[in-house]
Structure formats: C-alpha cells, structure tokens
Write an enzyme that holds these catalytic residues in place. Sequence first.
Site, short mmCIF file in Angstrom:
data_model
loop_
_atom_site.label_atom_id
_atom_site.label_comp_id
_atom_site.label_asym_id
_atom_site.label_seq_id
_atom_site.Cartn_x
_atom_site.Cartn_y
_atom_site.Cartn_z
CG ASP A 276 -47.07 34.58 -36.97
OD1 ASP A 276 -46.90 34.77 -35.80
OD2 ASP A 276 -47.59 33.56 -37.43
C1 BGC Z 1 -48.09 31.94 -34.37
C2 BGC Z 1 -49.13 33.14 -34.23
C3 BGC Z 1 -49.14 33.66 -32.85
C4 BGC Z 1 -47.88 34.37 -32.34
C5 BGC Z 1 -47.67 34.78 -30.98
C6 BGC Z 1 -46.82 32.63 -33.74
O1 BGC Z 1 -45.92 31.59 -33.60
O2 BGC Z 1 -47.89 31.56 -35.59
O3 BGC Z 1 -50.37 32.64 -34.64
O4 BGC Z 1 -50.18 34.72 -32.96
O5 BGC Z 1 -46.89 33.16 -32.56
O6 BGC Z 1 -47.83 34.00 -30.12
#
Ligand code: BGC
Length: 781
Positions: A276
């Site tokens: 993530d």
């Molecule tokens: C989130 C993810 C997301 C990623 C990219 C993160 O803060 O937890 O679900 O895909 O950001 O935007």
Amino acid sequence: MKRKMSMVVILALLSFKTATAQKAPQYEKASIEELIKAMTPREKANLLVGPGMPGYAGLVPLEGEPDVRVLGEAGGNDEIPRLGIPETVFADGPAGLRIEPKRKNDPNTYYATAFPVGTALASTWNTDLIEAVGEAMGEEVKEYGVDVLLAPALNIHRNPLNGRNFEYYSEDPLVAGKIASAYIKGIQSHDVGTSIKHFAANNQETNRLAVNAHISERAMREIYLRGFEIAIKESKPWTVMTAYNKLNGTYASANKDLLTTILRDEWGYEGLVMTDWFGGYPGFESILEEGSVSDVVAQINAGNDLLMPGTEAQRDALAKAIEEGNVNEEAVNASLRRILEYIRKSPTTDKYKFSNKPDLEAHAQVTRKAAAEGMILLKNDDNVLPFTDKSGSIAVFGDHSYSFIAGGTGSGDVNEAYSISLLQGLDNAGYTVDKELQNLYEPFVAQAVENENKRREEIGLLADNKRLPEMLPEDELVEAKAKSADVAVITLGRNSGEQFDRKIDDDFYLGQDEVKLINTVTKAFHAEGKKVIVILNIGGVIETASWKDKVDAILLAWQPGQEGGNSVADVFSGEVNPSGKLTMTFPIDYNHHASAANWLGEPVQKPTDVYYKEGIYIGYRYFNTFDVKSSYEFGYGNSYTTFEYSDLKLSSSNFNDEVEVSVKVTNTGKVAGKEVVQLYVNAPANMVDKPVQELKAFGKTKILKPGKSESLKFTLKAKDLASFVDEQSAWIVEEGTYTIKVGASSLDIKLKENLEVSSNITAEKVNNTFDLDTEMPVLKN
Ligand code: BGC
C-alpha cells in the site's frame, strides 16, 4: 595534431558507447532473464521501488500539473530507459476509476463512472451482476490508459465503525471472496489488471500504518484470509496490495508467512505483490523525515515485490543492500521477474491505443441497475412501498435528501461527471415533491455542504468527515405538510473514508437532531393517517433499533453511485423489486459486537496494539452462537413479493469428498422478484469449538414471475465443511452429523437436511504460521 587526436578520442568514445548500448538487452526483444542479468543494482532498486506519487514530493503537493500519462493516477512502476523497460500506470479503485476529470489546456474531460460502493455491490449477492459491473469498470480502466485498477478491497467488516467498511463487502469471508472474484473477472476480461487489497487484516483506520494486530492463526485463516484465498484462487488477480498494519509484530508488507508461505506456496499465486502507499513506514509523517526508510530488505525478502509509491530513501537503501549482498538475491530476482512478467502483459507493452472515450452512457445504466439491486428493504409495514400514487406530493425531509451521497471519501472516491440526487430521481420518475420544503432545505443544505467542503479542503488529501447538522423545520410547518402531502420521506446520511474511523455517538447512533426530525415528522404524519418512509444513504452500519418502530418503511440505499437518485426511485416506484440482503449484522447496541471490547486497541489515545480476542466470532458467527439479538440479522432483506422454499435434496446423505445440494424456490406473491438463497452449515464441534452455523454457499434466482420456480444447486467440498485446527495445522472435516440449512437469512431458515461424515477428513494440511507475539486469550464457544 591535437585536434586530430581529440577527434580520434571522440570517435573511440562514441563507438564504445554504441557498443555498450547495443550490448544492453532491450525490453522488446530480450528475455526477462536477460534483462535481469543486465541490470545494475541501482536499476534493480529503481524497478523494485516506485518513483513516488505523481505531483507530490513524498506527501507534499508540488506546484503545477505533473507530466503523466493519466492525470490523477496513484503511481506505477518506473521506467528503466537504458533497457527500454516502460513505466505502467496504477489508479484507484474500488467504486470506479479514480482519475482527474480535467487537464490544463485540454478541452476534453476524463470523467469516470461512480459505481455503488463495495458494500452496496455485495448486498446484491449477485455475482453475474458484479461481473458486469467489473466489465464496465474495466473498459474505463483500459480506455483511459491505465494498466491496473487498485481494487477490489475486501477487508472483513470486523467492527461497524471501520471508516472504510463502505469499500469492503461483508463480515463474512465467503461473501467477500465470491463478490471480489466476480469483480476481478469482469475487470480483467479487458486484459487490464486489478490489485486485491489490503492483504490482510487492515480492519481499522486509526493508526493504520503502524498498528500491530494480534490475531490467532485460526482467525487469520478462517476469517481474514479466507476471502482473499477464494478470490485469488478463482480469479487470479494480476496484483495483490499488502496492508499497512503489522500482523503479530511484523508489517504485512514484510511478512513472509503471509506473502510467501501462504500466498505463493499454499495458494499458488504467481502475480505481483505491491505495498500500500508508503506501507512499511510507521506513519505518513515519517516519510518526510530525513533518512527515514521502511525495512526494504525485510519487505523484499518476504516476497513483497514492489514498494509503492516509492521514496528516494527506499531506492538508496535497496540499491546499497543489493550491492553489498545484504538482501536475498533470489528474492530480488524473483521480484524483478514478477514485475517484468506483469509489465509484459500490460496494455502499455501492447502499445494499446486507448481512446479516452469509454462508453459512459452504457455504464450509467449498469450502475443504475446494480445500485437498485443492492438496496435492501429493511421494513415495509402495510406495503407502503412501492409507492405508486403519483397524483399528490411527497414531503421530503432530511439534509441528505437534498445532498445525496454517491460514495465515500479518500482513495475510494470517484470523479464522476454528475450525480443524480434523490430529488432528481423522484422527479425523473414522475413524482412531485413539496416545493416549500425544497425551497427551505436547498439553501440550508448548500451552505452546510459548502462549509464542510471548505473545512475538508483546508485539511487536504486525507480529511475526516463531519455529519451535516439537520435542518429542523418548525412543528407547524411539518403539521401543514402532513395535511397537504401524501407521504413523508426522510433521508439519513453518513459519509466516511480513509484515515479515520467512525464514531459511536452522533454517527453509529443517531444525533439528537436526527431523532428530533424523526419524532416530529412521524408524529405529524401519523396523526393524519399518513406514512413515513426512511431512506438510509449510508456507507456503514448505524443503529436502527431505537427508532425503527416509529417509521413505516426503511429502504437501505447505501451509497449507490452516480445514478443513486434514479436507483432509489426505481425501487420506490416498484419498477425494481428490492432483492438486496444484508452482508453484515445490524446490532441493537454497538457493544453487542464481540469486537467492540477490543476495538481500536491500546493505548486508547494512539492505539499501537489491537487484540483480536473475539477470534473467529465476527458478526453473525457471534450473534447466532451466543444468542445475541440483533436489529436486523445477517442475510436479512424484504421483497415486494414472497417466496416459498421446497425440495431440499442432497446428492448423498453421506459425505465423501463432495455433495450437491439443490433447493427449489417459488415466487408465491403477486409481483416478479429475485430471491437470495443462503446455505448455512452446522458442524460437529468436538475437536474445536465452532459457530452454530456458517455460510457455506449462496445463490440468487433469476427474476421469477408470480407462480414461477427455479431450482438452485450448490456444491460443497471438504474444505467448505472444514474448520482450521491449529494443533494440526490442518483444515479438518470432523466426523459426525452436519446440518445443511437453507434459508432466506441467517435466522430465517426454511429447510434442513442432515449429512453424515463417517470419519475425520483432512481437507488440507498447511504450514504452521502466524505465531502470536504475545499471550492473548481468544474467545471460545
Ligand atoms: C490506500 C489504498 C490506495 C492507495 C493509493 C492508500 O492510502 O490505503 O487503498 O489504493 O492509497 O491511492
């Protein structure tokens, strides 16, 4: 002479340069092994660590528009120009494609369809429909030049307060896994990728980057991993996104049990694993600290191939570790291989000529249909709904009637071209709403929304959500409307998103203003013999027990995407017969959830450790087993028609390795409708304790006309009947008598049959993983 010499030197240098350039294998022709072999440690690090979030230095927004293929993308792998390796593009997910709709000096627009949020999709229990939603979304991904959609999201609803539950599907892993699997198949049918997330147990937003979740191996395997296992095996997502949190002391992104032993060795997953965004850092603040870096070596060694979105510090650290031999070379090469294999199959490699013109009109119809099918009729006294009389007027109350919420906030938000409000939806369907109320509400709500937007903008990317204060019309006005209008509608709304969990007071429980509104409207309308219909425009569970008896009907519309108002009107008018059912429990009291006692963790101010002491007793597994009454149980949902269940048959009453179960469902009412059929199993519990029943299969009928029937078939295999027995590291089907129960909800069981298992069956032997890092009592039945 001097001049001649330098010409020679230049020529020599040039020919040396061309020779080395020629020697470097080129992506288009070379094999993956040749490319890996040719890479310098720095190039390897640059492929394993993304180049950062476009438009940001770390998390600080940069001036101006970034020079990227798709404005609003979340990132992607970096290019390696010397070897001709291209960059690819990832964008969020999951309620649709999240990209910027407008670009500087460009008259074109790049809107995407806002589909219903995950919970709303799951509430359809209709995997064919979800696959169709996925196909529509996948076309937008491909036609806007994106390679991977960062979705689906299927963390388990461990507790109703998780701020991101709206993105997730259910408290039950089978529902979550099957819905995710259909979604992935739909999207990937376009030869673009998905990223199933957040792997695993990212079940709270509070201190999400660092919280240490202490979870028993059994709860991991039966609850928190099972949905991923189903989806990964059935639909082969191109990529998996690891969760931020720690699991029993180790970051998910550095957890070898999770990423290698289970995901790859046991489940056979061959795709790419990415973190993530900034996963492995203990907090977003730390990214900006000089020299701060995640444990890149542990992450790569564990099998986390790509670190997203990537920081310079991570690149430096990894390049150094590769150079000095401090990271497992095999792991580095395996990760490079998986990244390159992914890039090879991406639309980027195919040089796909995306049109930037997906079929948004067709997709609007897909989302309208899906949203209506995900709506759940919680209550419908005296058949108030469908409300077919269009001659009079509807008195519409509640701020969110005038500011309908299409979807949640954060990375799960979508930039749609328009969103149909409830009022527009009712108007499109030919209803007349009371103008005086509309004229009072609209300016009030517009101001409240403006204030809230301003507050959120000041906080920036990851702002929390505040509920709008309800406008409370004077009693006399409400009484006058009770005389003039035919019926009252009250919409209650909730919004939430990334980084924050929801609150108990004034969020899970209604605010005093909302209670007052319900009281005033019901009193006045009931005095006139008129009905009150509540529409719930929410992303997660709220309390209903204290007020549901006051109103006549409750339609749970969720956050239904950009066609929301039309979808509600379709159900309101009877154009669509509601067939959604709850994929989670609506408790009477927040504290009735077993997880409530261990929610958010310790210390309370900034929880660093959360203990999953409730073990496997999540949602209905707890309520059914410990006899806790709920307001609306898992699997519940009404229809405008009635169904009868008959002819429950098992292919054999003795289980060997498989049994087929069939059941007939007949529409015994007056209008056409669909029914969600749920199959629960009660299993003998001698070796380990078990919930009284668990969902093991489900299906949905086609539209059945009155009097018509359909037979549904389910196949149960050993693993479906098995529980995880920790001491043996195995999934075991215990000998004894099993009860196969088929019903319309977890409590409304219509038919039962027994199934005998003559001796214990080891359905699957697995590895011993997820040792607890601390003593923790776990709830047993
Ligand atoms: C989130 C993810 C997301 C990623 C990219 C993160 O803060 O937890 O679900 O895909 O950001 O935007």
